[in-house]
Structure formats: structure tokens, C-alpha cells
Design an enzyme around this catalytic site. Structure first.
Site, PDB file in Angstrom:
ATOM      1  N   ASP A 103       0.841  -1.192   0.000  1.00  0.00           N
ATOM      2  CA  ASP A 103       0.000   0.000   0.000  1.00  0.00           C
ATOM      3  C   ASP A 103       0.882   1.251   0.000  1.00  0.00           C
ATOM      4  O   ASP A 103       1.845   1.334   0.769  1.00  0.00           O
ATOM      5  CB  ASP A 103      -0.900   0.008   1.237  1.00  0.00           C
ATOM      6  CG  ASP A 103      -1.979   1.073   1.161  1.00  0.00           C
ATOM      7  OD1 ASP A 103      -3.012   0.814   0.524  1.00  0.00           O
ATOM      8  OD2 ASP A 103      -1.773   2.168   1.722  1.00  0.00           O
ATOM      9  N   ASN A 161      -2.384  13.085  -3.727  1.00  0.00           N
ATOM     10  CA  ASN A 161      -3.429  13.602  -4.621  1.00  0.00           C
ATOM     11  C   ASN A 161      -3.821  15.029  -4.260  1.00  0.00           C
ATOM     12  O   ASN A 161      -3.975  15.896  -5.130  1.00  0.00           O
ATOM     13  CB  ASN A 161      -4.671  12.696  -4.559  1.00  0.00           C
ATOM     14  CG  ASN A 161      -4.575  11.515  -5.520  1.00  0.00           C
ATOM     15  OD1 ASN A 161      -3.890  11.572  -6.541  1.00  0.00           O
ATOM     16  ND2 ASN A 161      -5.263  10.442  -5.187  1.00  0.00           N
ATOM     17  N   HIS A 218      -4.534  14.921  -9.040  1.00  0.00           N
ATOM     18  CA  HIS A 218      -4.822  13.527  -9.389  1.00  0.00           C
ATOM     19  C   HIS A 218      -3.983  13.025 -10.570  1.00  0.00           C
ATOM     20  O   HIS A 218      -3.683  11.837 -10.649  1.00  0.00           O
ATOM     21  CB  HIS A 218      -6.312  13.366  -9.699  1.00  0.00           C
ATOM     22  CG  HIS A 218      -7.173  13.466  -8.481  1.00  0.00           C
ATOM     23  ND1 HIS A 218      -7.363  12.410  -7.616  1.00  0.00           N
ATOM     24  CD2 HIS A 218      -7.892  14.511  -7.960  1.00  0.00           C
ATOM     25  CE1 HIS A 218      -8.159  12.768  -6.630  1.00  0.00           C
ATOM     26  NE2 HIS A 218      -8.501  14.038  -6.808  1.00  0.00           N
ATOM     27  N   ASP A 243      -1.836   9.696 -10.425  1.00  0.00           N
ATOM     28  CA  ASP A 243      -1.842   8.603 -11.407  1.00  0.00           C
ATOM     29  C   ASP A 243      -0.431   8.247 -11.844  1.00  0.00           C
ATOM     30  O   ASP A 243      -0.093   7.065 -12.026  1.00  0.00           O
ATOM     31  CB  ASP A 243      -2.676   8.995 -12.622  1.00  0.00           C
ATOM     32  CG  ASP A 243      -4.171   8.973 -12.334  1.00  0.00           C
ATOM     33  OD1 ASP A 243      -4.571   8.447 -11.278  1.00  0.00           O
ATOM     34  OD2 ASP A 243      -4.934   9.484 -13.172  1.00  0.00           O
ATOM     35  N   GLU A 253      -4.773   2.510  -4.312  1.00  0.00           N
ATOM     36  CA  GLU A 253      -3.313   2.629  -4.201  1.00  0.00           C
ATOM     37  C   GLU A 253      -2.686   1.357  -3.632  1.00  0.00           C
ATOM     38  O   GLU A 253      -1.550   1.372  -3.166  1.00  0.00           O
ATOM     39  CB  GLU A 253      -2.942   3.827  -3.313  1.00  0.00           C
ATOM     40  CG  GLU A 253      -3.333   3.710  -1.854  1.00  0.00           C
ATOM     41  CD  GLU A 253      -4.736   4.210  -1.556  1.00  0.00           C
ATOM     42  OE1 GLU A 253      -5.007   4.512  -0.378  1.00  0.00           O
ATOM     43  OE2 GLU A 253      -5.557   4.284  -2.482  1.00  0.00           O
TER      44      GLU A 253
END
Length: 306
Positions: free
Chosen positions: A167, A175, A180, A184, A210
Site C-alpha cells: 500500500d 493527490n 490527481h 496517477d 493505491e
């Protein structure tokens, strides 16, 4: 009549060879590509492709059937009139040559069509099992691989394995701070790093959001050490998105198969180990030995996000 019978026998062999060629081409390719239909596949598109395949195989089957009828009619004619055997044999040979050439062209066209349809079906199957953002296997593919390997292990014919859950730490902050699009890009780069560092795993997948997952060879401790090497590689090198250097770390939890009735318990143990890594400061690896989550090595200073 002997000559006529020999030619007819040769014609029959030729027809059989053509039928075998067509059947082998279709059967081999369809068998090679046969996989369980995935829930994410556009079934209507796949059904349309298969219907097209059925249409042209039916068409060529009909052509071969008509060819066989013609051979039977000429055979009867030759048998009924021995004096005309030579002209009839020559006529038969000419018809065989013309029919063979025509059928070969049709089979070549069918082969090309089958190649095209096979590539399209492969593409649909691949899309249904691949995460579009990272290029890794998706959760559906992970679950399928896990169930197949677990079933083989329970039957005694498969090998044991380790489940690793990875994780990204404080991903929401990434973010919020960088946007965002940058988030990504971080996902793509972390996915690439995990795939590289965990090369040799049975499968590396994006588990959701994630979070990533891997199915790794045993033993558990060795898998944990390899996961820790991956963790360090990510923490030690800043990732870049839109010209910004972004410090990223990951937490990892691992477990291996025990005397489990289903694949659920090892996933839960890996999840418990991951939560332990998160709760104890992040940027570290915990493995679950079946009793409790255990820290691998001394923890490093967690990457600050404040």
C-alpha cells in the site's frame, strides 16, 4: 477401371487431407485460446466474433460437402461406363485440381480470418485482465490466479506460495498536494518499481486504489526480505510527476498458506500484517507467521508528509 479406382482413392485422400487441415486449423487455434469467460469481457462483442467464425466454418464445410457429392457422382459414372473410363478419369482429375485450387484459396482466406479473429479475442481477454492505468494484472486476474493456485495446492499437486499486499503511504495527501494526474503518475511508477523488484513472482497486480498485490514463491521470510528490498528502493528514490519530485514510501504485509480451508484466511493474515505496518509508522514490512504480525528488521524513519 483399376486406374479410375486409384484416382478416386487418391481424390478421397486429398479430400480427407483438406478436411483435416481445416479441422486442425480451427480446433488447434480455438483450443489454444480457450479460457474461462471473464466477467469483465464485453460478451456481446465476443459472441459476435464467435458467430462469424461459425459462419465461415459452416460455409467451407458446405463447399467440401458439395465437392464430395461431385466425386461420388463422377465415380458412379466411371463405374457404369468402363469404355469411357479414361475420359472420365481425366475429367475427374481436372475437376479435382480446380476444386483443390479453389478450396485452397478459401482455406487460406479462412486462415487469415481466423488469425484476425483470434487476435481480437486475445485482445479482449487481455483487456479484461489488465489494469488500464498501470498495465499490471487487475484484481479479477489476481483472484483467478489465487483460486487456481490454491485449488492445486489443496489437491496436493501445486506449490505453496506467499501473498504480499503493498500500500502506498499517505496517497490521499499526494493527490491533494500535487493533483490527481500526479497521483496517477505515482501509481504507474510505483507499479513499475514493484514489477521490477518482484520479478519472478507468480503474479503482480493492482489490488485496488493505491494497493497492489503479489503472489510470490516461498519461504515466507525470504519473500519478506525481497519485499523489503522493494520497499527500500521506492523510499530511496523520489518519483517525478509534472516536474515535481515526490517522496513516496510503501507499507507491506505478507502471509503464506497454512492449513486453510479457503484462500480467504491467508489474504486476511496478509491484510492484518499490512495494517500492523501502517499502524506502527508505515514504510516497513510485516509478515504474519500464522500467530501474529511480525516486523521484518529494524524500522526506518517514516517519510514525512506534513
Amino acid at each position: 477401371m483399376i486406374t479410375g479406382n486409384v484416382v478416386l482413392f487418391a481424390a478421397g485422400l486429398t479430400l480427407a487431407a483438406l478436411l483435416l487441415a481445416l479441422g486442425a486449423a480451427v480446433g488447434f487455434r480455438m483450443a489454444a485460446k480457450r479460457r474461462p469467460l471473464d466477467g469483465g469481457i464485453d460478451r456481446q462483442r465476443l459472441l459476435h466474433l464467435l458467430q462469424e467464425l461459425g459462419t465461415w466454418t459452416s460455409e467451407y464445410s458446405g463447399n467440401v460437402s458439395r465437392y464430395q457429392d461431385q466425386l461420388g457422382a463422377i465415380s458412379k459414372s466411371v463405374s457404369a461406363d468402363p469404355k469411357a473410363s479414361s475420359p472420365k478419369v481425366m475429367e475427374l482429375l481436372e475437376q479435382i485440381m480446380r476444386s483443390n485450387q479453389d478450396l485452397k484459396k478459401r482455406l487460406d482466406a479462412a486462415e487469415m480470418q481466423l488469425d484476425k479473429q483470434t487476435r481480437q479475442i486475445e485482445s479482449y481477454l487481455s483487456e479484461a485482465r489488465t489494469d488500464a492505468l498501470t498495465g499490471l494484472a487487475n484484481r479479477r486476474a489476481f483472484d483467478q490466479q489465487l483460486e487456481e493456485m490454491f485449488a492445486a495446492y489443496r489437491k496436493g499437486g501445486g506449490r505453496s506460495f506467499v501473498i504480499a499486499l503493498v500500500d502506498i503511504d499517505h496517497f490521499k495527501r499526494i493527490n491533494d498536494q500535487f493533483g490527481h494526474q500526479a497521483g496517477d503518475e505515482v501509481l504507474r511508477q510505483v507499479a513499475n518499481a514493484i514489477a521490477q523488484q518482484m520479478e519472478g513472482s507468480y503474479l503482480v497486480a493492482r489490488f485496488g486504489g493505491e494497493e497492489f498485490a503479489a503472489i510470490m514463491p516461498t519461504p515466507l521470510r525470504l519473500a519478506a526480505e525481497r519485499a523489503d528490498k522493494m520497499r527500500k528502493a521506492i523510499a530511496e528514490e523520489a518519483l517525478h510527476a509534472d516536474g515535481e519530485a515526490i517522496a513516496v514510501s510503501v507499507s507491506v504485509g505478507l502471509s503464506e498458506l497454512r492449513d486453510d480451508p479457503t484462500s480467504g484466511p491467508p489474504i486476511r493474515r496478509a491484510d492484518e500484517a499490512l495494517y500492523a505496518a501502517k499502524n506502527m509508522g508505515r514504510n516497513r514490512v510485516y509478515y504474519h507467521d500464522g500467530k501474529a504480525p511480525t516486523l521484518l528488521g529494524a524500522p526506518e524513519i517514516a517519510v514525512s508528509r506534513d
